[in-house]
Every structure is written in C-alpha cells, then in structure tokens.
Design an enzyme around this catalytic site. Structure first.
Site, mmCIF file in Angstrom:
data_model
loop_
_atom_site.group_PDB
_atom_site.id
_atom_site.type_symbol
_atom_site.label_atom_id
_atom_site.label_comp_id
_atom_site.label_asym_id
_atom_site.label_seq_id
_atom_site.Cartn_x
_atom_site.Cartn_y
_atom_site.Cartn_z
ATOM 1 N N LYS A 46 -10.858 -3.269 -3.532
ATOM 2 C CA LYS A 46 -11.769 -2.159 -3.795
ATOM 3 C C LYS A 46 -11.027 -0.856 -4.002
ATOM 4 O O LYS A 46 -11.591 0.089 -4.534
ATOM 5 C CB LYS A 46 -12.852 -2.051 -2.728
ATOM 6 N N LYS A 94 -4.227 -9.182 -6.134
ATOM 7 C CA LYS A 94 -5.544 -9.482 -5.552
ATOM 8 C C LYS A 94 -6.594 -8.465 -5.985
ATOM 9 O O LYS A 94 -6.280 -7.293 -6.200
ATOM 10 C CB LYS A 94 -5.415 -9.589 -4.034
ATOM 11 N N LYS A 126 0.810 -1.214 0.000
ATOM 12 C CA LYS A 126 0.000 0.000 0.000
ATOM 13 C C LYS A 126 0.844 1.266 0.000
ATOM 14 O O LYS A 126 0.442 2.277 -0.575
ATOM 15 C CB LYS A 126 -0.973 0.000 1.178
HETATM 16 P P1 ATP Z 1 -8.556 -2.161 0.488
HETATM 17 O O1 ATP Z 1 -7.956 -2.188 -0.884
HETATM 18 O O2 ATP Z 1 -9.101 -0.825 0.884
HETATM 19 O O3 ATP Z 1 -7.658 -2.771 1.521
HETATM 20 P P2 ATP Z 1 -9.969 -4.668 0.345
HETATM 21 O O4 ATP Z 1 -10.755 -5.046 -0.864
HETATM 22 O O5 ATP Z 1 -8.665 -5.333 0.573
HETATM 23 O O6 ATP Z 1 -9.842 -3.080 0.351
HETATM 24 P P3 ATP Z 1 -10.578 -4.885 3.156
HETATM 25 O O7 ATP Z 1 -11.591 -4.017 3.816
HETATM 26 O O8 ATP Z 1 -9.129 -4.576 3.380
HETATM 27 O O9 ATP Z 1 -10.899 -4.917 1.600
HETATM 28 O O10 ATP Z 1 -10.833 -6.394 3.570
HETATM 29 C C1 ATP Z 1 -12.096 -6.880 3.993
HETATM 30 C C2 ATP Z 1 -12.101 -8.386 3.974
HETATM 31 O O11 ATP Z 1 -12.190 -8.834 2.613
HETATM 32 C C3 ATP Z 1 -10.882 -9.033 4.564
HETATM 33 O O12 ATP Z 1 -11.296 -10.162 5.319
HETATM 34 C C4 ATP Z 1 -10.078 -9.473 3.391
HETATM 35 O O13 ATP Z 1 -9.294 -10.608 3.679
HETATM 36 C C5 ATP Z 1 -11.180 -9.806 2.398
HETATM 37 N N1 ATP Z 1 -10.715 -9.648 1.023
HETATM 38 C C6 ATP Z 1 -10.340 -8.493 0.449
HETATM 39 N N2 ATP Z 1 -9.969 -8.697 -0.824
HETATM 40 C C7 ATP Z 1 -10.109 -10.037 -1.052
HETATM 41 C C8 ATP Z 1 -9.879 -10.885 -2.194
HETATM 42 N N3 ATP Z 1 -9.440 -10.377 -3.327
HETATM 43 N N4 ATP Z 1 -10.147 -12.205 -2.083
HETATM 44 C C9 ATP Z 1 -10.611 -12.708 -0.921
HETATM 45 N N5 ATP Z 1 -10.834 -11.970 0.196
HETATM 46 C C10 ATP Z 1 -10.594 -10.655 0.139
HETATM 47 MG MG MG Z 2 -7.399 -4.748 2.266
#
Ligand code: ATP
Ligand code: MG
Length: 344
Positions: free
Chosen positions: A210, A207, A115
């Site tokens: 969002k 991965k 990040k």
């Molecule tokens: P950001 O990019 O802001 O970190 P994010 O998509 O990673 O957003 P988080 O809020 O950090 O979302 O994570 C929320 C949950 O979703 C966590 O349990 C994380 O492990 C899961 N998660 C996030 N992205 C994935 C993915 N690509 N596949 C499976 N699980 C995911």
């Molecule tokens: Mg995340």
C-alpha cells in the site's frame, strides 16, 4: 513448553489504502480464524509512524482499516478490534524487548533494508526497532498464533527469538515465581496458501504494497470496478500465451502472479486455473480476472463505504475493543515488570 489457550493476534498498519495483497494475504484469513480461535486484530498505528504520516491522513486511515476489518467479516463484538496506541503496554513491553533483542538480529531484517532504501542514515530509529514492537504486540497478549503474509515471516522468527531469550535470560527468576516452563510462548506463524505473497502489477518480483508510490502497482480495496479493470488491463505481462503447467511459470513472475491472484480469489488450486487458461492469451484471461476481482471485492468495498460514513460507530468499536485488550495486556505487563525486577 508452556501451555496457553490458543490465541490469534495480527495487525495491519494504517499507512494508506488497503490492497488486494492485504486482503488475500491477511484479512481473509483473519475472518476464517474467528471460528476456531479467540482473535485480536489490531490497527497498528504506532508502526505506521515509523515512516512519516500526515496526522489527518493517519486518523482517516485508522478508521478505514477498521472499516475494512468489519466489512470483510470480522466480528468486533465476538473478537477484539482496536488501535495499538490506546494500549500503553505495547510500548512498555517493546522497550523491554529493545533490551532483549541484539543489534545483530535486527541488522538482518530485510524489511528495514527495503524500506530504508539507500539513505539508511536518515531512516527513523523506530523503523529499525519495528520488529521489537511487533514482538511486543504479539507477546503482550501471549498470543500463540499469528496469521500474516510471507513478508512478515522473518519478523515472526525474531519474535520467537525474543521470547526464547527472555525465557532463558530470566529462567531462574521465572522458576522462582512459578513460571518454570517459560513466560512467553514461541508464537507460530499461520502463513497459508498461494495468496501469502501477492506481487506488484507493475513488477512481478516486488510485493504489492500500500505504500508503493505507483497506484497502478496495486488494487486498492477502495477502487471502483472501472479502476480495477483498468489496472488489470495495464498489468505487466510477457509475450507468451499462458502455460498449462505450473513448472512453466518459472522465470515468468508476472504470469505467475496474475494466475496466483485468480486462483486465490476463486479459492481453487492453481492447477485448476491453469487447466482453464492454459494456452489462452493474456487479454482474455485479464478480462475474466477483472470480472472476478470486481465480483469478490464489490461487497466489501460497498460495506466499507457505508461504515466510513459513520466514524462515530468506528470509534466506538475501537474504544470497546481497546478496553477488552487492556484487560489482557495489563496483567501480562505487570508480570513482566515483576519478572524483570522493577519495583512497583
Ligand atoms: P506497508 O507498505 O505500509 O508496509 P503493506 O501493504 O505491507 O503496507 P502491512 O500493514 O505492512 O501492509 O501488512 C499487513 C498484512 O498484510 C501483513 O500480514 C502482511 O503480511 C500482509 N501483506 C502485505 N502485503 C502483502 C502482499 N503483497 N501479499 C500478501 N500479504 C501481504
Ligand atoms: Mg508491510
């Protein structure tokens, strides 16, 4: 080890639109765990501001993640749903953990490296200390289990290291005040199944997230049927037909990802999906995948939209959940202050 009632805690950052990755890797498991555990599901807004968030957008996002929880099937009356910043004990315990965790531990965290990117000097201190706050989120409820995607595994290991170091640093004190077996549990991750890591539609080695700048890289829970179909149609692939055998997915991350998404959505083993689509071209497989994604997501999207139209209701859910969260967090933090030796 200490015996605590089994309690699940997990959180999602309000940092944009929720993705299929969040749904399959986290929220869908949150829903299932309600039958077997007491669950606390938190919209972690304090984590969100470790990177810049427009204030109005942040408020919208907090409500929309809450709506997604409810739309997906989380019952906020039976379990606890709230936003983190309501409960000051998260930040209080995080400070204590800032003093427990070692720099060397945090320096190993890959999420910070990803990040912060190249311009590390310019990343916020909060982004660096993020895993300590995450440990506080979990341990302020002395939660025993945390369902997360695989990307959070390292942070959960750190949470266990912090709990263990706290228990051992204060062992003498804990013995004296009646916590001889340790105060914090060594929380277990619940990382389940093939959907634990959904990858970007543009790059099968990254991965799905969002906060990725490319909207084509992900399926948002707010996307309509046409957008979902378009994104899947445009998803990166390779020139070969789909394989019959999982072993032949080696070196084909995009194919592996799309097949993984299909089997996760369908809730069938990957072998079964391969059995159906082995030898097929991507074009026909992608059509079926788009139909399946729309079928599974549409009910949730529709419900989310309805809920978002009534922010008063969402706010009342968060307020009520916060009140019940505080009943657990406050006494735990009071005990921590006693253990550490703060005079109150
Ligand atoms: P950001 O990019 O802001 O970190 P994010 O998509 O990673 O957003 P988080 O809020 O950090 O979302 O994570 C929320 C949950 O979703 C966590 O349990 C994380 O492990 C899961 N998660 C996030 N992205 C994935 C993915 N690509 N596949 C499976 N699980 C995911
Ligand atoms: Mg995340």
């Amino acid at each position: 080890m200490i015996e605590l009632k089994e309690r699940v805690f997990s959180g999602i950052q309000p940092t944009g639109n929720l993705t299929l990755g969040n749904y399959l890797g986290a929220i869908r498991n949150f829903v299932k765990l309600q039958d077997t555990h007491d669950c606390i599901y938190c919209v972690v807004d304090m984590h969100a501001i470790t990177q810049w968030q427009e204030p109005e957008e942040l408020s919208r996002s907090i409500r929309s993640v809450t709506a997604a929880f409810i739309a997906a099937g989380i019952n906020p009356a039976k379990h606890i749903v709230f936003n983190q910043s309501r409960i000051p004990q998260h930040a209080e315990l995080a400070w204590v953990f800032n003093c427990i965790a070692r720099l060397g531990w945090l320096n190993r965290m890959t999420q910070f490296k990803e990040k912060a990117g190249k311009n590390r000097e310019n990343a916020s201190v909060g982004l660096y200390a993020y895993p300590n706050l995450m440990a506080a989120d979990i341990l302020v409820y002395r939660a025993t289990h945390v369902p997360v995607g695989e990307d959070q595994k390292q942070h959960l290991e750190l949470c266990r290291d912090i709990a263990q170091k706290f228990n051992s640093d204060y062992a003498k004190r804990l013995e004296k005040i009646g916590y001889g077996d340790g105060f914090f549990p060594l929380t277990e991750p619940l990382i389940t199944g093939p959907a634990a890591r959904i990858m970007s539609l543009r790059d099968g080695t990254k991965k799905m997230s969002k906060s990725d700048p490319s909207d084509l890289s992900r399926i948002n829970l707010t996307d309509d049927a046409d957008t979902i179909a378009k994104k899947i149609r445009k998803a990166k692939t390779d020139p070969e037909a789909l394989p019959f055998d999982a072993a032949d997915l080696k070196g084909r991350p995009e194919a592996a990802n799309l097949l993984g998404i299909f089997s996760a959505l369908k809730e069938e083993p990957l072998a079964k999906t391969l059995n159906t689509y082995g030898g097929a071209q991507f074009s026909s497989f992608k059509r079926d995948l788009a139909d399946l994604a729309v079928e599974k997501l549409r009910p949730i999207t529709a419900k989310m939209q309805k809920l978002c139209a009534d922010p008063g209701y969402i706010d009342s859910v968060l307020k009520d959940g916060g009140e019940r969260a505080r009943v657990i967090a406050e006494p735990v933090m009071n005990e921590v202050k006693k253990i550490v030796g703060f005079v109150r």
